[in-house]
Design a protein around this motif. Sequence first.
Motif, PDB file in Angstrom:
ATOM      1  N   SER A  79       0.917  -1.216   0.089  1.00  0.00           N
ATOM      2  CA  SER A  79      -0.046   0.105   0.158  1.00  0.00           C
ATOM      3  C   SER A  79       0.700   1.225  -0.067  1.00  0.00           C
ATOM      4  CB  SER A  79      -1.008  -0.020   1.140  1.00  0.00           C
ATOM      5  OG  SER A  79      -0.514  -0.594   2.152  1.00  0.00           O
ATOM      6  N   ALA A  80       1.829   1.260   0.875  1.00  0.00           N
ATOM      7  CA  ALA A  80       2.798   2.393   0.797  1.00  0.00           C
ATOM      8  C   ALA A  80       3.555   2.591  -0.362  1.00  0.00           C
ATOM      9  CB  ALA A  80       4.067   2.114   1.844  1.00  0.00           C
ATOM     10  N   PHE A  81       3.834   1.308  -1.396  1.00  0.00           N
ATOM     11  CA  PHE A  81       4.321   1.436  -2.505  1.00  0.00           C
ATOM     12  C   PHE A  81       3.545   2.170  -3.723  1.00  0.00           C
ATOM     13  CE2 PHE A  81       5.547  -0.433  -6.600  1.00  0.00           C
ATOM     14  CZ  PHE A  81       6.844   0.349  -6.902  1.00  0.00           C
ATOM     15  N   ILE A  82       2.151   1.466  -3.518  1.00  0.00           N
ATOM     16  CA  ILE A  82       1.163   1.920  -4.594  1.00  0.00           C
ATOM     17  C   ILE A  82       0.850   3.506  -4.495  1.00  0.00           C
ATOM     18  CG2 ILE A  82      -1.392   1.578  -5.065  1.00  0.00           C
ATOM     19  CD1 ILE A  82      -0.867  -1.250  -4.432  1.00  0.00           C
ATOM     20  N   ALA A  83       0.957   3.956  -3.098  1.00  0.00           N
ATOM     21  CA  ALA A  83       0.638   5.225  -2.789  1.00  0.00           C
ATOM     22  C   ALA A  83       1.638   6.036  -3.444  1.00  0.00           C
ATOM     23  CB  ALA A  83       0.532   5.517  -1.432  1.00  0.00           C
ATOM     24  N   VAL A  84       2.937   5.732  -3.432  1.00  0.00           N
ATOM     25  CA  VAL A  84       3.962   6.678  -3.866  1.00  0.00           C
ATOM     26  C   VAL A  84       3.882   6.699  -5.397  1.00  0.00           C
ATOM     27  CG1 VAL A  84       5.940   5.055  -3.836  1.00  0.00           C
ATOM     28  CG2 VAL A  84       6.369   7.431  -3.668  1.00  0.00           C
ATOM     29  N   VAL A  85       3.435   5.250  -6.089  1.00  0.00           N
ATOM     30  CA  VAL A  85       3.789   5.567  -7.599  1.00  0.00           C
ATOM     31  C   VAL A  85       2.291   6.350  -7.938  1.00  0.00           C
ATOM     32  CG1 VAL A  85       2.957   3.820  -9.454  1.00  0.00           C
ATOM     33  CG2 VAL A  85       4.518   3.170  -7.571  1.00  0.00           C
ATOM     34  N   LEU A  86       1.262   6.178  -7.223  1.00  0.00           N
ATOM     35  CA  LEU A  86       0.082   7.045  -7.535  1.00  0.00           C
ATOM     36  C   LEU A  86       0.626   8.668  -7.709  1.00  0.00           C
ATOM     37  CD1 LEU A  86      -2.989   5.055  -6.182  1.00  0.00           C
ATOM     38  CD2 LEU A  86      -2.177   5.453  -8.696  1.00  0.00           C
ATOM     39  N   PHE A  87       0.995   8.909  -6.437  1.00  0.00           N
ATOM     40  CA  PHE A  87       1.307  10.335  -6.093  1.00  0.00           C
ATOM     41  C   PHE A  87       2.310  10.688  -7.007  1.00  0.00           C
ATOM     42  CE2 PHE A  87       3.376  13.460  -3.459  1.00  0.00           C
ATOM     43  CZ  PHE A  87       2.414  14.448  -3.312  1.00  0.00           C
ATOM     44  N   PHE A  88       3.331   9.835  -7.529  1.00  0.00           N
ATOM     45  CA  PHE A  88       4.340  10.061  -8.752  1.00  0.00           C
ATOM     46  C   PHE A  88       3.576  10.495 -10.000  1.00  0.00           C
ATOM     47  CE2 PHE A  88       7.008   8.690 -12.257  1.00  0.00           C
ATOM     48  CZ  PHE A  88       8.328   9.404 -11.991  1.00  0.00           C
ATOM     49  N   LEU A  89       2.815   9.554 -10.169  1.00  0.00           N
ATOM     50  CA  LEU A  89       1.871   9.909 -11.379  1.00  0.00           C
ATOM     51  C   LEU A  89       1.187  11.081 -11.568  1.00  0.00           C
ATOM     52  CD1 LEU A  89       0.694   6.294 -12.234  1.00  0.00           C
ATOM     53  CD2 LEU A  89       2.757   7.469 -13.396  1.00  0.00           C
ATOM     54  N   ALA A  90       0.524  11.224 -10.312  1.00  0.00           N
ATOM     55  CA  ALA A  90      -0.420  12.610 -10.229  1.00  0.00           C
ATOM     56  C   ALA A  90       0.636  13.849 -10.549  1.00  0.00           C
ATOM     57  CB  ALA A  90      -1.083  12.520  -8.786  1.00  0.00           C
TER      58      ALA A  90
ATOM     59  N   THR B  78      12.953   9.447  -5.428  1.00  0.00           N
ATOM     60  CA  THR B  78      13.914  10.285  -5.790  1.00  0.00           C
ATOM     61  C   THR B  78      13.469  11.244  -6.802  1.00  0.00           C
ATOM     62  OG1 THR B  78      15.590   8.523  -5.408  1.00  0.00           O
ATOM     63  CG2 THR B  78      16.322  10.496  -6.577  1.00  0.00           C
ATOM     64  N   PHE B  79      12.892  10.353  -7.828  1.00  0.00           N
ATOM     65  CA  PHE B  79      12.231  11.166  -9.078  1.00  0.00           C
ATOM     66  C   PHE B  79      11.272  12.028  -8.663  1.00  0.00           C
ATOM     67  CE2 PHE B  79      15.308   7.783 -11.155  1.00  0.00           C
ATOM     68  CZ  PHE B  79      15.907   8.876 -12.091  1.00  0.00           C
ATOM     69  N   LEU B  80      10.392  11.547  -7.815  1.00  0.00           N
ATOM     70  CA  LEU B  80       9.288  12.502  -7.332  1.00  0.00           C
ATOM     71  C   LEU B  80       9.918  13.707  -6.994  1.00  0.00           C
ATOM     72  CD1 LEU B  80       6.349  12.742  -6.878  1.00  0.00           C
ATOM     73  CD2 LEU B  80       6.908  11.919  -4.279  1.00  0.00           C
ATOM     74  N   LEU B  81      10.953  13.566  -6.152  1.00  0.00           N
ATOM     75  CA  LEU B  81      11.515  14.834  -5.630  1.00  0.00           C
ATOM     76  C   LEU B  81      12.037  15.505  -6.684  1.00  0.00           C
ATOM     77  CD1 LEU B  81      13.369  13.854  -2.010  1.00  0.00           C
ATOM     78  CD2 LEU B  81      11.417  15.364  -2.378  1.00  0.00           C
ATOM     79  N   GLY B  82      12.752  14.775  -7.649  1.00  0.00           N
ATOM     80  CA  GLY B  82      13.370  15.719  -8.613  1.00  0.00           C
ATOM     81  C   GLY B  82      12.546  16.309  -9.693  1.00  0.00           C
ATOM     82  N   MET B  83      11.387  15.595  -9.766  1.00  0.00           N
ATOM     83  CA  MET B  83      10.203  16.159 -10.596  1.00  0.00           C
ATOM     84  C   MET B  83       9.744  17.357  -9.805  1.00  0.00           C
ATOM     85  SD  MET B  83       7.752  13.586 -12.220  1.00  0.00           S
ATOM     86  CE  MET B  83       6.868  13.566 -11.122  1.00  0.00           C
ATOM     87  N   VAL B  84       9.508  17.442  -8.913  1.00  0.00           N
ATOM     88  CA  VAL B  84       8.812  18.573  -8.215  1.00  0.00           C
ATOM     89  C   VAL B  84       9.748  19.865  -8.239  1.00  0.00           C
ATOM     90  CG1 VAL B  84       8.359  19.523  -5.941  1.00  0.00           C
ATOM     91  CG2 VAL B  84       7.648  17.420  -6.394  1.00  0.00           C
ATOM     92  N   LEU B  85      11.171  19.392  -8.059  1.00  0.00           N
ATOM     93  CA  LEU B  85      12.236  20.730  -8.079  1.00  0.00           C
ATOM     94  C   LEU B  85      11.965  21.388  -9.404  1.00  0.00           C
ATOM     95  CD1 LEU B  85      15.217  19.481  -5.930  1.00  0.00           C
ATOM     96  CD2 LEU B  85      13.311  20.893  -5.251  1.00  0.00           C
ATOM     97  N   ILE B  86      12.243  20.397 -10.583  1.00  0.00           N
ATOM     98  CA  ILE B  86      12.448  20.831 -11.889  1.00  0.00           C
ATOM     99  C   ILE B  86      11.023  21.443 -12.569  1.00  0.00           C
ATOM    100  CG2 ILE B  86      12.539  20.237 -14.371  1.00  0.00           C
ATOM    101  CD1 ILE B  86      14.839  18.461 -13.257  1.00  0.00           C
ATOM    102  N   GLY B  87       9.949  20.865 -12.201  1.00  0.00           N
ATOM    103  CA  GLY B  87       8.626  21.451 -12.388  1.00  0.00           C
ATOM    104  C   GLY B  87       8.270  22.694 -11.847  1.00  0.00           C
ATOM    105  N   LEU B  88       8.749  22.919 -10.627  1.00  0.00           N
ATOM    106  CA  LEU B  88       8.295  24.233  -9.766  1.00  0.00           C
ATOM    107  C   LEU B  88       9.395  25.264 -10.502  1.00  0.00           C
ATOM    108  CD1 LEU B  88       7.906  23.129  -6.109  1.00  0.00           C
ATOM    109  CD2 LEU B  88       6.032  24.017  -7.868  1.00  0.00           C
ATOM    110  N   THR B  89      10.518  24.863 -10.914  1.00  0.00           N
ATOM    111  CA  THR B  89      11.531  25.709 -11.482  1.00  0.00           C
ATOM    112  C   THR B  89      10.922  26.479 -12.883  1.00  0.00           C
ATOM    113  OG1 THR B  89      13.149  24.721 -10.646  1.00  0.00           O
ATOM    114  CG2 THR B  89      13.937  26.249 -12.134  1.00  0.00           C
ATOM    115  N   LEU B  90      10.428  25.516 -13.597  1.00  0.00           N
ATOM    116  CA  LEU B  90       9.770  25.659 -14.943  1.00  0.00           C
ATOM    117  C   LEU B  90       8.605  26.581 -14.720  1.00  0.00           C
ATOM    118  CD1 LEU B  90      10.177  22.345 -16.650  1.00  0.00           C
ATOM    119  CD2 LEU B  90      11.513  24.652 -17.117  1.00  0.00           C
TER     120      LEU B  90
END
Lengths: 340, 313
Positions: A5-16, A286-298
């Motif tokens: 359930s923790a893994f599914i949650a992080v995947v869903l959050f990542f996709l969102a 990791t990629f979730l954090l990275g995506m947030v950093l890059i996305g917010l910069t953009l």
Amino acid sequence: MRVQSAFIAVVLFFLAVLAFFCVFAPNFATASNFEDLMAGFSFIAILAIGESFPILLRGIDLSVGATLALAGMVAFDLTLMFDVPGYVAIPITLAVATLCGAVNGALIVKLRLQPFIATLSTLAAYRGLVYAISGRQLVPELSTTPLSDPWIMGLDTYFDIGSATGLSSLIELPWVPLSFFIMIATLVVFGVMLGRTRFGRDIYTVGGNAEAARLAGINVGRTIIIAYAICGFCAGLGALLMIARLSTTTESLGMGMEMSAIAAAVIGGVSLSGGIGGLAGPVIGTFLLGMVLIGLTLLGISQFVQQILTGVILLIAVGHDRFLAVRRQKRLAANLAEEA
Amino acid sequence: MSALSPNIATRLAPHALTIAIAAFVVVFSVIEPAFLTPDNLVGIFRQVAMVGIMATCMTFVIMTGGIDLSVGPVLALSGVVSFFAMEAGYPLPLVLAAGLAAGVLVGLLNGAVIAFLGLPPIIVTLAMLSIVRGSALLLGGPDLHGIRDQPGFTFIGTGSIAGIPFSIYLFVAVSLLVVFLQKMTPIGICVAAIGENERAAFLSGHRTRITKMSLYAISAFGAALAGIIQSSQVHTASATYGEFGTELDVIASVVLGGTSLMGGNGSVARTVLGVMFLGIMNNGMNILNVSIDIQLIAKGAIIALALALAERG
């Protein structure tokens, strides 16, 4: 159960989050952006994979940033000061980093130090060693010489998957950096080790209950030392990828990076109470954090707000972990009540 | 003799830190007489004042099995908030109150999330480290803000009374206050009870959650006070102060003082000894011209060794 359930949650959050930025952030859904994301965060994902092992054992490794700097400096010295070819320097670098990790494990097992303290003291000690062996200070003119060894610089290669498969005529695909493939390989190797071997089972058992593991005949000390050695090895691998990308190294390389690695592991569902979690979660974290950093910069949002949001995401992740734990406990209690 | 020596070892173990401090003082003074001059001794106290204040204030948190990684950014935040309060022209007491309140607020937030939601302190305060740093930067930007024409504020970090810097008085006062809290008030008993067994403490009617929340506020208060001293000492406030590593120095001091990260045992007075030990090591090695690399390695080795010995004792 809880792992899933923790893994599914992080995947869903990542996709969102991915969907959100693709829609709202300008230039986010472009090939070059994903190339940056893969090149900039693969080595952090490797550190997070490594950091997961101590955390699975209810420990922590604060020294990965310092180990990374030490490994980077060893590779720098070997290739630039002693002209050692890369195919020799790379294994030596990885061996030094693995040794650093094993020393952490040995301090914890043999001196019975708490992991936090043991790795806090090696954080200082390894960083000190970096200054001591720094080729940039021993031979001043080297500080402006870029790394040129073909083996090490070869780690910073990109593959044009799109052209190779002919897909690029349909859609523009990012060039995939070698570091991404190395990260995937690390994930597969250690993932199989954790999920399919006796050593992996030992890790979960020791992390769940060290005393029970000892009574069941598991060599707890050896398991702990190997786990920290794996963490060190991953830091060494990260160091090689990082110096290849920077084409040099500094004494302050990787300062504070242990915090990113720990955060990514926890976001990826590795529980700090030990024995629960996998390795794919930390990579996605990791990629979730990275995506947030890059996305917010953009999106043009200040870098300072990004720091705040990184903290908030970490809080959400650990809050979710706690929520699942409480729910599981309640279910267990309800089941017991029914049986009685 | 062999029967006697473990006995001696057991008796000496509680005083190991004091003996180590004495030994290092002797060694440093023999090698370099300048170490023992009054100026240098005052200098040592002045150097440790900030870490000392943070360490004594964090001791309770660690005694309950918690940890506070967010002290570095809190230090910066309090400096920046004080600066803006001064810019706005508020009188000194309000300026100090604003700086300290900003810190205590962060501490209360830490404590509330940890005590009431039951989340692990290491991750909550790690997240808060990032959040508070971001907020401080958002507030003050990455620049240095010069503090001019504020004699009252500047006095805190640079003034002295009877030849002794004011920051040392603050360190002593805070230490005495926290020792008082531990020895003379119910808080001390409650902290020890939570550290030993939180569930038992809760069941026997201690207000564990409120207490835990206040402990994080105390820790943040220490960091905020240190932030004011720092800004006052260097005549600038900046959101980048209290850089990464500050919290580790503070935690190392507490742990060297014999407080276990698992909670339970601990004493504020011994934290002061831990602070002094690290301060004397740093100062001595600086006076002996030991290079930074050896200093870092020695620091790591000493922390590991001291705690390994404590574990045996």
